[in-house]
Write a protein that holds these residues in place. Structure first.
Motif, short mmCIF file in Angstrom:
data_model
loop_
_atom_site.label_atom_id
_atom_site.label_comp_id
_atom_site.label_asym_id
_atom_site.label_seq_id
_atom_site.Cartn_x
_atom_site.Cartn_y
_atom_site.Cartn_z
N GLY C 173 1.50 -0.90 -0.12
CA GLY C 173 -0.23 0.05 0.71
C GLY C 173 1.09 1.45 -0.12
N PRO C 174 0.38 2.42 -0.32
CA PRO C 174 0.72 3.68 0.22
C PRO C 174 1.38 4.20 1.21
CG PRO C 174 -1.82 4.72 0.19
CD PRO C 174 -1.40 2.48 -0.03
N CYS C 175 2.74 4.68 1.02
CA CYS C 175 2.77 5.63 2.01
C CYS C 175 2.61 7.06 2.34
CB CYS C 175 4.48 5.38 2.18
SG CYS C 175 5.42 6.60 1.65
N TYR C 176 3.55 7.23 3.43
CA TYR C 176 2.65 8.97 3.85
C TYR C 176 2.67 9.67 3.26
CZ TYR C 176 1.57 13.16 6.88
OH TYR C 176 1.27 14.21 7.31
N ARG C 177 4.24 9.98 2.34
CA ARG C 177 4.78 10.56 1.02
C ARG C 177 3.82 10.39 -0.29
NH1 ARG C 177 8.98 13.78 1.03
NH2 ARG C 177 11.21 12.96 2.81
N CYS C 178 3.24 9.27 -0.35
CA CYS C 178 2.31 9.04 -1.66
C CYS C 178 1.31 9.84 -1.95
CB CYS C 178 1.90 7.53 -1.47
SG CYS C 178 3.39 6.16 -2.15
N LEU C 179 0.68 9.83 -0.12
CA LEU C 179 -0.55 10.90 -0.13
C LEU C 179 -0.38 12.28 0.38
CD1 LEU C 179 -2.31 8.18 0.97
CD2 LEU C 179 -3.26 9.44 2.14
N GLY C 236 -19.79 12.92 15.95
CA GLY C 236 -20.13 11.09 16.63
C GLY C 236 -20.33 10.73 15.16
N ARG C 237 -19.45 11.01 13.72
CA ARG C 237 -19.57 10.32 12.55
C ARG C 237 -18.34 9.77 12.24
NH1 ARG C 237 -20.97 13.66 7.76
NH2 ARG C 237 -21.17 12.37 5.96
N PHE C 238 -18.02 8.26 11.51
CA PHE C 238 -17.16 7.62 11.16
C PHE C 238 -17.34 8.07 9.77
CE2 PHE C 238 -17.00 6.28 15.33
CZ PHE C 238 -15.27 6.45 15.92
N ARG C 239 -16.21 8.06 8.80
CA ARG C 239 -15.83 8.26 7.14
C ARG C 239 -14.65 6.81 7.03
NH1 ARG C 239 -18.45 11.87 3.34
NH2 ARG C 239 -17.46 13.32 5.01
N SER C 240 -15.32 5.68 5.90
CA SER C 240 -14.00 5.23 5.58
C SER C 240 -14.03 5.64 4.73
CB SER C 240 -14.03 3.30 5.49
OG SER C 240 -12.99 2.96 6.29
N ILE C 241 -12.14 5.70 3.73
CA ILE C 241 -12.30 6.54 2.57
C ILE C 241 -10.72 5.34 2.25
CG2 ILE C 241 -11.01 8.41 1.75
CD1 ILE C 241 -13.86 8.92 2.73
N ARG C 242 -11.22 5.36 0.98
CA ARG C 242 -10.33 4.61 -0.52
C ARG C 242 -9.59 5.30 -0.97
NH1 ARG C 242 -11.19 2.40 -5.59
NH2 ARG C 242 -13.31 4.14 -5.73
N LEU C 243 -8.34 5.26 -0.24
CA LEU C 243 -6.86 5.90 -0.71
C LEU C 243 -6.23 5.46 -1.99
CD1 LEU C 243 -5.29 6.93 3.06
CD2 LEU C 243 -6.83 8.14 1.72
N ARG C 244 -5.88 6.29 -2.41
CA ARG C 244 -4.39 5.96 -3.90
C ARG C 244 -3.59 4.74 -3.34
NH1 ARG C 244 -1.82 11.68 -3.83
NH2 ARG C 244 -4.16 12.32 -3.38
N ALA C 245 -3.86 3.94 -4.66
CA ALA C 245 -2.72 3.01 -4.36
C ALA C 245 -1.09 3.49 -4.21
CB ALA C 245 -1.89 1.71 -5.89
N ARG C 246 -0.66 2.85 -4.13
CA ARG C 246 1.85 3.09 -4.08
C ARG C 246 1.66 3.68 -4.77
NH1 ARG C 246 6.38 0.19 -1.26
NH2 ARG C 246 5.14 0.79 0.28
#
Ligand SMILES: [Zn+2]
Ligand SMILES: [Zn+2]
Lengths: 283, 101, 283, 101
Positions: C173-179, C236-246
């Motif tokens: 998966g991606p690293c912090y710098r990928c994002l 009181g809200r959670f959200r899950s987000i699909r991130l970019r690949a590496r």
């Protein structure tokens, strides 16, 4: 009764400086928190993180209720206790840990079983009740006592890798019995002794429960009025569910309540008010 | 004659243990003359999915006490409970309430 | 190096009995956890609950790193510390509290600032890294060191009433710098000293971070590979987000990395590696 | 001539502080000959919503480093970033990343 603060001391300002600057809280919210008392029913996997963060945040008074003593098998999730407090009452062990973190919080340990005989009198002394218990009869007992005493109930539960959270009996919303008029058949109930629980799951739920208590205490209201939060730790998934309104025909909070005093909850549920043995042997 | 109905069923809070531990199920209900309602869905689940000990899931023609039913993320009490008429691709969740702490 | 357990002692079986019976964990998962070492970068609002629950769960070794000392203004969220450990190094204060809870966990306190000179050598000694830091330069430093050392990074953050959680550099998966290839302009960065934080919000995020560490440690994998969990505590809200690949062109984890050794992160970010003063005065 | 476009915009992680502290905004973009893309949306936000200090939100014609953009709950990198063609009722989130702990 809790003394009523109108300002913060210099020490308070230092201690709570990082949360005082939040516009959602401010000095007014912090003063409000310092004037609120919370009864924590159960000093186990939920009650430990809840009490820890309520005390850290400067709640006025914290009632810590548990009939049990600390055992080694508690320490994987009951993080206020420690190896040296094994054998001691959980209420005392928790109170000691809390006072190390914040000695300005009034801690009242109750080493006793909540029962139909003491519940109302205890709950009447607090502004908010947090249900951190571990069995069905206690959940009905706490609910009924909160309805009869007119207190909001912030309720969480956890099992295996799942958790649930709701606020009951708050601003016209439903009570536990509105959702569950009949108790589950005892043979369908799994407790943490039988089913297990990953320790950090009640950790997450207890922290979320503490957040809702703090939001209610500081006048922000709760996000879980007539809402149920479900957490699946294996999938890392949260879901928020819209619940039914207060039920007109509810036996305890409805328009014509038939349950006007506390009953025998072990008999009602057919199980004992503990997570240790599942079935009550009904002779 | 209504067309077959695709539903997403979910079980949680331990209720999945009555369904081979599988939380998510996509099912297709056969076409029938009247629309499917929740009461019929429960009978269908009992007949087609519940392998053993149906009394741990049902009581009479409804779910047993302690199971919350959610239709498209709302308590089924808000939707008409047993009389709710199912729509294609509805999401129906059966969640056992937890009592541990 | 950590000794390699193949079985559990009788005491372990007692202590972890409630989680051992989980099919998702079992004896095999518990043994795996006991053989894993985790470096906790920062013993503050996130690191305290994280370390607490990792230790409770029986993690093998816990490196506790923080350059700072305990102050009164920490205690509203940094729940491993206490009134009497004010003035002591946070790494030591946390290690003491952890050993009261579970003396079988190897605790290694590091009272130092993570830097380009020590990061790789430290991180190489651990299996998993938890970023519980509180500033931008340290987040880039931890990321780059994890990529260069080949370690998964479980990263959480919190501010005001919000939190974020992701797993970086794990299973392709991606690293912090990928994002975030470029650091944010320093004037746009708000830290907890400036912006405040409600203590239980990092509590919630640190517990969620601990859960993901435990899932990785026990071989279950994480729910937040290439996913970002966002929490809004007010709603009181959670959200899950699909991130970019590496990212192929990532300077540290891409196909032709140009960053092959650690750099000067304070200069790169234009800010100091602390949450205390925001701007680095670049002469 | 494309029809006006309704969008749900959200700001979080502190980015909402640049928009009067309001997290949720429903906006309608006027109809134009070509479809709206993200680059045009950002220019529209800059011209119509950002009251002051646009450099805290934008850098050139894109968002500044440290702001994540999400289109319908996915990282905009997966959707074409500035070139993504907006659809009616899209949900676009701008979230400032947090660094505190
Ligand atoms: Zn009711
Ligand atoms: Zn990368």
């Amino acid at each position: 009764p809790l003394k009523s603060n109108v300002t913060l001391s210099n020490d308070d300002i230092m201690r709570y400086s990082r949360q005082l600057i939040l516009p959602e809280l401010g000095v007014k919210g912090q003063v409000a928190i310092s004037n609120v008392s919370v009864l924590v029913v159960g000093c186990g996997g939920l009650g430990c993180p809840l009490a820890q963060y309520l005390a850290a945040a400067g709640i006025g008074r914290l009632g810590l209720l548990d009939y049990d003593v600390v055992e080694l098998s508690n320490l994987h999730r009951q993080v206020l206790h420690s190896e040296v407090t094994q054998g001691q009452p959980k209420a005392l062990s928790a109170a000691q840990a809390i006072s190390r973190l914040n000695s300005t919080v009034q801690c009242v340990p109750y080493h006793l079983q909540l029962s139909r005989d003491n519940a109302i009198q205890l709950i009447q002394q607090y502004d908010i009740v947090a249900d951190c218990s571990d069995n069905v009869p206690t959940r009905y007992l706490v609910n009924d006592a909160c309805v009869l005493a007119g207190k909001p109930l912030v309720s969480a539960s956890a099992l295996r890798m799942e958790g649930q959270l709701t606020v009951y009996n708050y601003r016209g919303g439903p009570c536990y019995r509105c959702l569950f008029p009949s108790p589950p058949p005892p043979e369908t109930v799994t407790n943490c002794s039988d089913g297990g629980v990953l320790g950090v799951v009640p950790g997450i739920m207890g922290c979320l429960q503490a957040l809702e208590v703090l939001k209610i205490a500081s006048g922000q209201g709760s996000s879980f009025e007539q809402q149920l939060l479900m957490f699946d730790g294996q999938e890392g998934r949260f879901r928020s569910i819209r619940l039914r309104a207060r039920q007109i025909e509810c036996v305890v909070c409805g328009e014509k309540p038939t349950l006007t005093e506390l009953q025998d909850y072990e008999q009602f549920c057919g199980s004992a008010a503990t997570d240790k043995c599942r079935r009550l042997n009904l002779l | 004659m209504a067309a077959p109905l695709g539903l997403h069923l979910e079980f949680g809070g331990g209720a999945e243990l009555l369904f081979d531990g599988v939380k998510n199920h996509h099912v297709v209900l056969p076409g029938q003359s009247d629309p499917w309602n929740m009461k019929q869905l429960l009978a269908w689940i009992r007949g087609n999915m519940l392998k053993e000990r149906p009394e741990l899931f049902m009581q009479g023609d409804t779910v047993r006490p302690g199971i919350l039913v959610l239709i498209n993320d709302a308590d089924w009490e808000l939707m008409g409970e047993l009389e709710y008429q199912l729509q294609d691709q509805d999401n129906v969740v059966f969640i056992s309430t937890l009592h541990g702490g």
